[in-house]
Design a protein around this motif. Sequence first.
Motif, PDB file in Angstrom:
ATOM      1  N   ASP A   1     -32.691 -45.078 -26.058  1.00 14.58           N
ATOM      2  CA  ASP A   1     -32.473 -43.711 -25.455  1.00 14.58           C
ATOM      3  C   ASP A   1     -33.550 -42.771 -26.102  1.00 14.58           C
ATOM      4  O   ASP A   1     -34.215 -43.349 -27.224  1.00 14.58           O
ATOM      5  N   THR A   2     -33.967 -42.021 -25.431  1.00  9.62           N
ATOM      6  CA  THR A   2     -35.218 -41.093 -25.897  1.00  9.62           C
ATOM      7  C   THR A   2     -34.367 -39.792 -26.256  1.00  9.62           C
ATOM      8  O   THR A   2     -33.061 -39.559 -25.895  1.00  9.62           O
TER       9      THR A   2
ATOM     10  N   ASN B   1     -42.151 -58.916 -24.572  1.00  8.62           N
ATOM     11  CA  ASN B   1     -40.835 -58.747 -24.183  1.00  8.62           C
ATOM     12  C   ASN B   1     -40.762 -57.352 -23.281  1.00  8.62           C
ATOM     13  O   ASN B   1     -41.758 -56.575 -23.702  1.00  8.62           O
ATOM     14  N   ILE B   2     -40.193 -56.784 -22.441  1.00  8.40           N
ATOM     15  CA  ILE B   2     -39.885 -55.594 -21.902  1.00  8.40           C
ATOM     16  C   ILE B   2     -38.979 -54.617 -22.810  1.00  8.40           C
ATOM     17  O   ILE B   2     -37.917 -55.153 -23.009  1.00  8.40           O
ATOM     18  N   TYR B   3     -39.320 -53.443 -23.044  1.00 11.01           N
ATOM     19  CA  TYR B   3     -38.730 -52.627 -23.888  1.00 11.01           C
ATOM     20  C   TYR B   3     -38.285 -51.482 -22.865  1.00 11.01           C
ATOM     21  O   TYR B   3     -39.424 -50.675 -22.405  1.00 11.01           O
ATOM     22  N   LEU B   4     -37.220 -51.087 -22.621  1.00 16.66           N
ATOM     23  CA  LEU B   4     -36.772 -50.040 -21.587  1.00 16.66           C
ATOM     24  C   LEU B   4     -36.167 -48.634 -22.325  1.00 16.66           C
ATOM     25  O   LEU B   4     -35.722 -48.749 -23.190  1.00 16.66           O
ATOM     26  N   THR B   5     -36.670 -47.493 -21.739  1.00 17.33           N
ATOM     27  CA  THR B   5     -36.226 -46.155 -22.388  1.00 17.33           C
ATOM     28  C   THR B   5     -35.354 -45.528 -21.403  1.00 17.33           C
ATOM     29  O   THR B   5     -35.442 -45.629 -20.172  1.00 17.33           O
ATOM     30  N   PHE B   6     -34.210 -44.940 -21.708  1.00 20.53           N
ATOM     31  CA  PHE B   6     -33.255 -44.185 -21.047  1.00 20.53           C
ATOM     32  C   PHE B   6     -32.936 -42.764 -21.680  1.00 20.53           C
ATOM     33  O   PHE B   6     -33.324 -42.698 -22.805  1.00 20.53           O
ATOM     34  N   ASN B   7     -32.418 -42.103 -20.818  1.00 23.05           N
ATOM     35  CA  ASN B   7     -32.317 -40.715 -21.403  1.00 23.05           C
ATOM     36  C   ASN B   7     -30.632 -40.440 -21.452  1.00 23.05           C
ATOM     37  O   ASN B   7     -30.094 -39.545 -20.905  1.00 23.05           O
ATOM     38  N   GLY B   8     -30.118 -41.092 -22.457  1.00 24.50           N
ATOM     39  CA  GLY B   8     -28.806 -41.001 -22.897  1.00 24.50           C
ATOM     40  C   GLY B   8     -27.861 -41.921 -22.245  1.00 24.50           C
ATOM     41  O   GLY B   8     -26.787 -41.934 -22.478  1.00 24.50           O
ATOM     42  N   ASN B   9     -28.304 -42.758 -21.350  1.00 26.15           N
ATOM     43  CA  ASN B   9     -27.439 -43.799 -20.648  1.00 26.15           C
ATOM     44  C   ASN B   9     -27.891 -45.403 -21.080  1.00 26.15           C
ATOM     45  O   ASN B   9     -27.543 -46.081 -20.132  1.00 26.15           O
ATOM     46  N   CYS B  10     -28.604 -45.409 -22.171  1.00 25.33           N
ATOM     47  CA  CYS B  10     -28.894 -46.875 -22.478  1.00 25.33           C
ATOM     48  C   CYS B  10     -27.734 -47.922 -22.527  1.00 25.33           C
ATOM     49  O   CYS B  10     -27.972 -48.818 -21.941  1.00 25.33           O
ATOM     50  N   LYS B  11     -26.677 -47.399 -23.263  1.00 25.60           N
ATOM     51  CA  LYS B  11     -25.664 -48.454 -23.599  1.00 25.60           C
ATOM     52  C   LYS B  11     -25.086 -48.556 -22.152  1.00 25.60           C
ATOM     53  O   LYS B  11     -24.658 -49.884 -21.937  1.00 25.60           O
ATOM     54  N   GLU B  12     -24.941 -47.861 -21.141  1.00 31.20           N
ATOM     55  CA  GLU B  12     -24.290 -48.023 -19.933  1.00 31.20           C
ATOM     56  C   GLU B  12     -25.309 -49.026 -19.255  1.00 31.20           C
ATOM     57  O   GLU B  12     -24.742 -49.922 -18.484  1.00 31.20           O
ATOM     58  N   ALA B  13     -26.362 -48.603 -19.199  1.00 30.67           N
ATOM     59  CA  ALA B  13     -27.309 -49.762 -18.566  1.00 30.67           C
ATOM     60  C   ALA B  13     -27.298 -51.059 -19.114  1.00 30.67           C
ATOM     61  O   ALA B  13     -27.191 -52.208 -18.288  1.00 30.67           O
ATOM     62  N   PHE B  14     -27.218 -51.258 -20.546  1.00 32.51           N
ATOM     63  CA  PHE B  14     -27.359 -52.449 -20.958  1.00 32.51           C
ATOM     64  C   PHE B  14     -26.072 -53.307 -20.925  1.00 32.51           C
ATOM     65  O   PHE B  14     -25.851 -54.307 -20.826  1.00 32.51           O
TER      66      PHE B  14
ATOM     67  N   MET C   1     -30.791 -45.945 -30.825  1.00 34.47           N
ATOM     68  CA  MET C   1     -32.027 -46.427 -31.217  1.00 34.47           C
ATOM     69  C   MET C   1     -32.556 -47.397 -30.884  1.00 34.47           C
ATOM     70  O   MET C   1     -33.903 -47.490 -30.796  1.00 34.47           O
ATOM     71  N   HIS C   2     -31.881 -48.489 -30.815  1.00 29.89           N
ATOM     72  CA  HIS C   2     -32.188 -49.858 -30.516  1.00 29.89           C
ATOM     73  C   HIS C   2     -31.009 -50.748 -30.109  1.00 29.89           C
ATOM     74  O   HIS C   2     -30.183 -50.837 -30.762  1.00 29.89           O
ATOM     75  N   ILE C   3     -31.345 -51.447 -29.059  1.00 32.88           N
ATOM     76  CA  ILE C   3     -30.505 -52.561 -28.402  1.00 32.88           C
ATOM     77  C   ILE C   3     -30.999 -53.742 -27.956  1.00 32.88           C
ATOM     78  O   ILE C   3     -32.121 -53.509 -27.543  1.00 32.88           O
ATOM     79  N   SER C   4     -30.583 -54.966 -28.134  1.00 29.39           N
ATOM     80  CA  SER C   4     -31.502 -56.070 -27.589  1.00 29.39           C
ATOM     81  C   SER C   4     -30.298 -56.799 -26.759  1.00 29.39           C
ATOM     82  O   SER C   4     -29.216 -57.170 -27.434  1.00 29.39           O
ATOM     83  N   LEU C   5     -30.838 -57.645 -25.845  1.00 32.70           N
ATOM     84  CA  LEU C   5     -29.998 -58.625 -25.228  1.00 32.70           C
ATOM     85  C   LEU C   5     -30.689 -59.540 -24.919  1.00 32.70           C
ATOM     86  O   LEU C   5     -31.774 -59.973 -24.178  1.00 32.70           O
TER      87      LEU C   5
ATOM     88  N   PHE D   1     -24.293 -52.842 -18.150  1.00 36.32           N
ATOM     89  CA  PHE D   1     -24.335 -53.697 -16.693  1.00 36.32           C
ATOM     90  C   PHE D   1     -25.245 -54.848 -16.872  1.00 36.32           C
ATOM     91  O   PHE D   1     -25.004 -55.807 -16.566  1.00 36.32           O
ATOM     92  N   TYR D   2     -26.460 -54.834 -17.403  1.00 39.83           N
ATOM     93  CA  TYR D   2     -27.198 -55.990 -17.534  1.00 39.83           C
ATOM     94  C   TYR D   2     -26.342 -56.995 -18.252  1.00 39.83           C
ATOM     95  O   TYR D   2     -26.758 -58.247 -17.777  1.00 39.83           O
ATOM     96  N   LYS D   3     -25.685 -56.756 -19.407  1.00 39.44           N
ATOM     97  CA  LYS D   3     -25.004 -57.889 -20.029  1.00 39.44           C
ATOM     98  C   LYS D   3     -24.102 -58.507 -18.840  1.00 39.44           C
ATOM     99  O   LYS D   3     -23.564 -59.655 -19.012  1.00 39.44           O
ATOM    100  N   SER D   4     -23.418 -57.518 -17.958  1.00 40.18           N
ATOM    101  CA  SER D   4     -22.448 -58.273 -17.075  1.00 40.18           C
ATOM    102  C   SER D   4     -23.140 -59.285 -16.058  1.00 40.18           C
ATOM    103  O   SER D   4     -22.448 -60.026 -15.408  1.00 40.18           O
ATOM    104  N   VAL D   5     -24.367 -58.882 -15.900  1.00 41.08           N
ATOM    105  CA  VAL D   5     -25.321 -59.737 -15.091  1.00 41.08           C
ATOM    106  C   VAL D   5     -25.686 -60.996 -15.773  1.00 41.08           C
ATOM    107  O   VAL D   5     -25.470 -62.178 -15.243  1.00 41.08           O
ATOM    108  N   PHE D   6     -26.226 -60.706 -16.738  1.00 43.52           N
ATOM    109  CA  PHE D   6     -27.034 -61.883 -17.566  1.00 43.52           C
ATOM    110  C   PHE D   6     -26.089 -62.546 -18.270  1.00 43.52           C
ATOM    111  O   PHE D   6     -26.231 -63.963 -18.961  1.00 43.52           O
ATOM    112  N   GLY D   7     -25.112 -61.921 -18.808  1.00 43.67           N
ATOM    113  CA  GLY D   7     -23.944 -62.734 -19.957  1.00 43.67           C
ATOM    114  C   GLY D   7     -24.703 -62.321 -21.254  1.00 43.67           C
ATOM    115  O   GLY D   7     -25.685 -61.709 -21.666  1.00 43.67           O
ATOM    116  N   GLY D   8     -24.153 -63.006 -22.276  1.00 37.87           N
ATOM    117  CA  GLY D   8     -24.704 -63.017 -23.506  1.00 37.87           C
ATOM    118  C   GLY D   8     -23.985 -61.871 -24.566  1.00 37.87           C
ATOM    119  O   GLY D   8     -22.984 -61.296 -24.120  1.00 37.87           O
TER     120      GLY D   8
END
Length: 147
Positions: free
Chosen positions: A71-72, A5-18, A55-59, A20-27
């Motif tokens: 986040d880093t 799987n792909i693991y993405l790293t963000f600089n403080g906006n991980c939850k915001e990005a996820f 520290m960790h989120i998965s979708l 967004f991804y959740k709004s597209v993919f659902g789940g």
Amino acid sequence: MATVNIYLTFNGNCKEAFDFYKSVFGGDYPYVGTFGEMPPQEGMAMTEEDKNRIMHISLPISKETLLMGSDTGGEWASSYQPGNNFSVSINADSKEEADKLFNGLSEDGRVTMPMNHTFWGAYFGMFSDKFGISWMVNYDDPAKAQQ
């Protein structure tokens, strides 16, 4: 057989990005954890800002695929750049498979976290291979998950 799987790293906006991804993919998120929820580490102070970082989120994207991220912060933040903010995450079926994959792929690379048992119950390690690709290897021992 291991899954990748792909693991993405963000600089403080991980939850915001996820979100967004959740709004597209659902789940739904099976897990969302912050650095503030980690057990304290001797000699390691953490700012309030870092405690609130992910520290960790998965979708789940499909039955076989998870989009994962964090986040880093702290000493890791200085090397963050958009474009280098991902790792290939391997989830092995056994400790032996995890060691084999880690040792093989990290040969002539740079180990950033040797394979070891973690506070979250996994056997886990990280490295960059000789081509500069970042990898994470994880094994979730079912016997430890039931404790």
